[in-house]
Design a protein around this motif. Structure first.
Motif, mmCIF file in Angstrom:
data_model
loop_
_atom_site.group_PDB
_atom_site.id
_atom_site.type_symbol
_atom_site.label_atom_id
_atom_site.label_comp_id
_atom_site.label_asym_id
_atom_site.label_seq_id
_atom_site.Cartn_x
_atom_site.Cartn_y
_atom_site.Cartn_z
ATOM 1 N N MET A 111 65.955 34.665 48.798
ATOM 2 C CA MET A 111 66.642 34.695 47.510
ATOM 3 C C MET A 111 65.724 34.229 46.385
ATOM 4 S SD MET A 111 69.444 35.449 45.954
ATOM 5 C CE MET A 111 70.712 35.507 47.218
ATOM 6 N N LEU A 112 64.860 33.255 46.670
ATOM 7 C CA LEU A 112 63.911 32.774 45.672
ATOM 8 C C LEU A 112 62.938 33.873 45.266
ATOM 9 C CD1 LEU A 112 62.715 30.488 43.982
ATOM 10 C CD2 LEU A 112 61.330 29.829 45.977
ATOM 11 N N VAL A 113 62.473 34.665 46.230
ATOM 12 C CA VAL A 113 61.594 35.798 45.914
ATOM 13 C C VAL A 113 62.301 36.770 44.988
ATOM 14 C CG1 VAL A 113 60.427 37.815 46.893
ATOM 15 C CG2 VAL A 113 60.273 35.606 48.051
ATOM 16 N N LEU A 114 63.567 37.063 45.287
ATOM 17 C CA LEU A 114 64.351 37.997 44.477
ATOM 18 C C LEU A 114 64.533 37.470 43.058
ATOM 19 C CD1 LEU A 114 65.968 40.694 44.867
ATOM 20 C CD2 LEU A 114 67.984 39.263 45.175
ATOM 21 N N VAL A 115 64.921 36.212 42.924
ATOM 22 C CA VAL A 115 65.152 35.607 41.609
ATOM 23 C C VAL A 115 63.846 35.521 40.817
ATOM 24 C CG1 VAL A 115 65.883 33.514 40.408
ATOM 25 C CG2 VAL A 115 67.162 34.319 42.388
ATOM 26 N N SER A 116 62.751 35.188 41.472
ATOM 27 C CA SER A 116 61.463 35.062 40.790
ATOM 28 C C SER A 116 60.996 36.395 40.215
ATOM 29 C CB SER A 116 60.410 34.509 41.758
ATOM 30 O OG SER A 116 60.779 33.233 42.237
ATOM 31 N N ILE A 117 61.089 37.455 41.025
ATOM 32 C CA ILE A 117 60.694 38.783 40.543
ATOM 33 C C ILE A 117 61.580 39.212 39.379
ATOM 34 C CG2 ILE A 117 60.578 41.234 41.166
ATOM 35 C CD1 ILE A 117 59.772 40.368 43.970
ATOM 36 N N PHE A 118 62.870 38.938 39.489
ATOM 37 C CA PHE A 118 63.814 39.290 38.432
ATOM 38 C C PHE A 118 63.443 38.580 37.130
ATOM 39 C CE2 PHE A 118 67.683 38.947 35.988
ATOM 40 C CZ PHE A 118 68.319 40.162 36.174
ATOM 41 N N CYS A 119 63.181 37.279 37.205
ATOM 42 C CA CYS A 119 62.872 36.506 36.000
ATOM 43 C C CYS A 119 61.544 36.924 35.382
ATOM 44 C CB CYS A 119 62.856 35.017 36.332
ATOM 45 S SG CYS A 119 64.477 34.333 36.735
ATOM 46 N N VAL A 120 60.538 37.111 36.207
ATOM 47 C CA VAL A 120 59.210 37.480 35.694
ATOM 48 C C VAL A 120 59.247 38.839 35.008
ATOM 49 C CG1 VAL A 120 56.866 38.116 36.380
ATOM 50 C CG2 VAL A 120 57.913 36.063 37.321
ATOM 51 N N CYS A 121 59.938 39.798 35.595
ATOM 52 C CA CYS A 121 59.897 41.174 35.092
ATOM 53 C C CYS A 121 60.866 41.428 33.944
ATOM 54 C CB CYS A 121 60.188 42.154 36.231
ATOM 55 S SG CYS A 121 58.905 42.212 37.493
ATOM 56 N N PHE A 122 62.053 40.826 33.987
ATOM 57 C CA PHE A 122 63.113 41.261 33.073
ATOM 58 C C PHE A 122 63.489 40.261 31.990
ATOM 59 C CE2 PHE A 122 64.239 43.575 37.136
ATOM 60 C CZ PHE A 122 63.644 44.764 36.734
ATOM 61 N N VAL A 123 63.270 38.982 32.201
ATOM 62 C CA VAL A 123 63.646 38.002 31.176
ATOM 63 C C VAL A 123 62.822 38.164 29.898
ATOM 64 C CG1 VAL A 123 63.697 35.535 30.599
ATOM 65 C CG2 VAL A 123 64.617 36.330 32.788
ATOM 66 N N PRO A 124 61.477 38.252 29.948
ATOM 67 C CA PRO A 124 60.710 38.441 28.706
ATOM 68 C C PRO A 124 61.089 39.719 27.960
ATOM 69 C CG PRO A 124 59.266 37.795 30.511
ATOM 70 C CD PRO A 124 60.586 38.123 31.121
ATOM 71 N N HIS A 125 61.322 40.810 28.712
ATOM 72 C CA HIS A 125 61.662 42.081 28.071
ATOM 73 C C HIS A 125 62.940 41.948 27.248
ATOM 74 C CE1 HIS A 125 62.431 46.389 27.551
ATOM 75 N NE2 HIS A 125 63.672 46.125 27.946
ATOM 76 N N HIS A 126 63.977 41.336 27.824
ATOM 77 C CA HIS A 126 65.250 41.247 27.110
ATOM 78 C C HIS A 126 65.187 40.265 25.953
ATOM 79 C CE1 HIS A 126 66.605 43.323 30.750
ATOM 80 N NE2 HIS A 126 67.607 43.728 30.019
ATOM 81 N N LEU A 182 57.892 43.564 47.647
ATOM 82 C CA LEU A 182 57.939 42.241 48.275
ATOM 83 C C LEU A 182 59.360 41.917 48.741
ATOM 84 C CD1 LEU A 182 55.685 40.122 45.873
ATOM 85 C CD2 LEU A 182 55.124 40.912 48.174
ATOM 86 N N VAL A 183 60.366 42.371 47.978
ATOM 87 C CA VAL A 183 61.755 42.165 48.377
ATOM 88 C C VAL A 183 62.016 42.864 49.704
ATOM 89 C CG1 VAL A 183 64.163 42.527 47.724
ATOM 90 C CG2 VAL A 183 62.476 41.961 45.967
ATOM 91 N N TYR A 184 61.543 44.099 49.805
ATOM 92 C CA TYR A 184 61.715 44.860 51.050
ATOM 93 C C TYR A 184 60.997 44.160 52.201
ATOM 94 C CZ TYR A 184 63.275 49.335 52.959
ATOM 95 O OH TYR A 184 63.963 50.297 53.637
ATOM 96 N N PHE A 185 59.796 43.631 51.926
ATOM 97 C CA PHE A 185 58.999 42.984 52.965
ATOM 98 C C PHE A 185 59.689 41.737 53.488
ATOM 99 C CE2 PHE A 185 55.768 39.933 54.329
ATOM 100 C CZ PHE A 185 55.048 40.695 55.239
ATOM 101 N N PHE A 186 60.242 40.907 52.606
ATOM 102 C CA PHE A 186 60.842 39.641 53.033
ATOM 103 C C PHE A 186 62.226 39.827 53.646
ATOM 104 C CE2 PHE A 186 57.603 37.788 50.271
ATOM 105 C CZ PHE A 186 57.253 36.659 50.990
ATOM 106 N N LEU A 187 62.971 40.842 53.212
ATOM 107 C CA LEU A 187 64.346 40.994 53.673
ATOM 108 C C LEU A 187 64.504 41.934 54.854
ATOM 109 C CD1 LEU A 187 64.849 39.611 50.889
ATOM 110 C CD2 LEU A 187 66.928 40.977 50.732
#
Length: 331
Positions: free
Chosen positions: A231-246, A285-290
């Protein structure tokens, strides 16, 4: 009277800004195609085995969204490197909406994956209705239709109402009519709401899973700690990619018609968009970990590559020794 600041002047500063964008997007495109193509190949070869898990349905749709985004990136890259009026219009319509379609599809499927993992830990002894394969297929279909419908309507309205092309090829605003500008802002607000809802859910799920790990018995703590890591991997990728854009996108849209808008804000918004596109390289990475089967496949492929390299090096060494021995005999 406020004046609209010219955000993209044809100056050397813009040329210096767009050049690294073209290079970075091109590299991201190649890496994204390679990684997501490998995952799609794996999915095709494992269709029957993966069809029994709802999580795989969401992962497959996430990969499909990333792969489609890879196919849309060439238009954005060509737009940065070209002065064509037609390409600019296509970029502001089909190019922009394709980016948003695949971005918010990825965001929603990340949310579904988080829900699936959350329910797996909260209800480990049973299967919730949201975890069934049938529900996963229905949710996936509804998601694509839900996002495709406004995307098509948006493009139709743009082509019907857009203004003639101006010399400002970098920003799409001068092409928008008054009525379409309202639609554009409504579109941006809707997208931001989707982002915020998924973001809040991800934070809540990660917090809940972390608490459950601390409260779990020793026998289950290791397994649930691994789920928290995923879940941490998922949240980290989400924050890095989408928070600055929005963050920069909202500021850019709602400060557009005020004197407070600075060209730097436009550059930050474009840079943040580039970072959001980078999720095509991070989502694997999400696919790899899950997915355990996928991890095993990657490790198998890695071992096969190492063996081939070792054989090649061994063969090369033997050839060199043979040539050296032959040379010594001739001497």
């Amino acid at each position: 009277m406020f004046q609209i600041v010219r955000l993209c002047p044809e100056t050397g500063s813009w040329i210096m800004f767009e050049s690294p964008l073209v290079y970075i997007l091109s590299v991201s495109l190649q890496v994204g195609l390679l990684l997501n193509g490998f995952i799609l190949k794996f999915y095709i070869s494992q269709t029957q085995q993966q069809a029994s898990r709802s999580l795989m349905v969401y992962l497959q749709n996430l990969t499909a969204a990333d792969f489609l985004l890879c196919l849309c990136l060439p238009l954005r890259i060509i737009h940065y490197a070209s002065n064509s009026a037609i390409l600019h219009i296509l970029h502001c319509s089909i190019g922009a909406t394709s980016l948003y379609l695949n971005m918010y599809t990825s965001i929603l499927f990340m949310g579904y994956i988080a829900v699936n993992r959350y329910l797996t830990i909260i209800h480990p002894s049973g299967t919730h209705i949201l975890q069934t394969v049938r529900t996963a297929h229905i949710v996936s279909t509804v998601t694509w239709v839900f996002l495709l419908a406004p995307t098509i309507a948006y493009n139709i309205m743009f082509f019907i109402t857009h203004k003639p092309f101006t010399s400002d090829r970098c920003y799409c605003g001068p092409l928008f009519s008054t009525s379409f500008s309202i639609l554009h802002k409504a579109f941006q607000i809707s997208c931001t709401i989707i982002f915020l809802l998924v973001f809040i859910c991800l934070v809540f799920f990660y917090y809940s899973i972390s608490r459950r790990v601390l409260q779990a018995h020793t026998s289950r703590r290791v397994l649930q700690a691994q789920q928290r890591q995923n879940m941490l991997v998922l949240v980290s990728i989400f924050c890095v990619c989408f928070v600055p854009h929005h963050l920069f996108r909202v500021l850019f849209v709602f400060l557009l018609n005020t004197c407070s808008v600075d060209p730097v804000l436009y550059y930050l918004k474009e840079a943040a968009t580039m970072v959001s596109v980078f999720n095509i390289c991070l989502d694997p990475l999400v696919y790899f970990f899950l997915c355990k089967t996928f991890r095993a496949q990657v490790r198998k492929a890695s071992r096969r590559t190492n063996i081939q390299q070792a054989n090649t090096e061994s063969q090369s060494t033997e050839e060199k020794l043979s040539i050296r021995a032959s040379s010594q005999r001739q001497d």
